[in-house]
Design an enzyme around this catalytic site. Sequence first.
Site, PDB file in Angstrom:
ATOM      1  N   ASP A  81       0.878  -1.165   0.000  1.00  0.00           N
ATOM      2  CA  ASP A  81       0.000   0.000   0.000  1.00  0.00           C
ATOM      3  C   ASP A  81       0.914   1.213   0.000  1.00  0.00           C
ATOM      4  O   ASP A  81       1.601   1.497   1.000  1.00  0.00           O
ATOM      5  CB  ASP A  81      -0.895  -0.004   1.238  1.00  0.00           C
ATOM      6  N   TYR A 183      -9.962  15.648  -9.251  1.00  0.00           N
ATOM      7  CA  TYR A 183      -9.334  14.872 -10.318  1.00  0.00           C
ATOM      8  C   TYR A 183      -8.352  15.740 -11.099  1.00  0.00           C
ATOM      9  O   TYR A 183      -7.274  15.283 -11.484  1.00  0.00           O
ATOM     10  CB  TYR A 183     -10.404  14.314 -11.260  1.00  0.00           C
ATOM     11  N   LYS A 187      -4.357  14.699 -11.446  1.00  0.00           N
ATOM     12  CA  LYS A 187      -3.726  14.354 -12.711  1.00  0.00           C
ATOM     13  C   LYS A 187      -2.783  15.434 -13.236  1.00  0.00           C
ATOM     14  O   LYS A 187      -1.985  15.183 -14.133  1.00  0.00           O
ATOM     15  CB  LYS A 187      -4.802  14.025 -13.759  1.00  0.00           C
TER      16      LYS A 187
END
Length: 312
Positions: A81, A183, A187
Amino acid sequence: MSTETSDNKPLHGRICLVAGATRGAGRAIAVQLGTAGATVYVTGRTTREKVSEVGRTTETIEETAELVTAAGGEGIAVPTDHLEPEQVRVLVDRIDRERGRLDVLVNDIWGGEHLVVAGFDKKIWEVDLADGLRMLELGVKSHLITSAAATPLLVRNPGGLLVEVTDGTQEYNGTRYRENVYYDLAKNAPIRMAFGLARELEPAGCTAVALTPGWLRSEQMLDHFGVTEENWRDAAEKLPDFAVAESPVYVGRAVAALAADPDRARWNGRSLSSGQLAKEYGFTDADGSRPDAWGFIVAKETDENVSVDDYR
């Protein structure tokens, strides 16, 4: 010259870490590095015993490692993780102990598509705050943790390559809004990270880049459209632009080409796409085509009649 060190195995002896290699681009990158002869440590949260929050049982890191080995490299699955710094430190210590070096680091950690769907085209006050912050953890924090832990091993030898995988080029993302604010940040951050890391790695003779696939025919995307890799063009009957989609193999070959290029430092700090690098290095997608999804997306903004055929 032996088969292992000939031109078809240009990465023989290289040690790679593909962080986030369970499926999609990460899996394909790992396999293509293996095809070129590399030893590839592959990480992710979904194993044959445990499933991540993505909720897919159909792809595991063990399977990815087996595909790497079958392709001609050596695949090693390490459940990790990447939001847990101690797990990442243990991973890097293992690579150091077993191999003594790291030549390629690929940060393809994500696993947040289900959060994007829930928040698609919504204002910040309409998105669940926990979901939004989780996107930033998955797409930004995990990359920072991994880079902080792995770069000391990467810079031990000159020639190392760090690839930040994202969605969209600097040219595209820099002037367009990506669905929702979380988002958009998730990104755009890897692009800026590659820019900054390039400056920090350069004195050690290493290179950092951001890389984006085009419209990716990942396992999740194919399932979303109810098609397979064999009949994916059927989805274009309902959504014509899908005809420019590319398989994950394409971005995998892009990373393998970068890793094998002795002159890759010319890309240092750059934002790149699979289609752009295909033109530079001459590789194709699995079907022999050479799609340029980002070129098509930009062209269509000014010409609705642009043909997909001109960008494959």
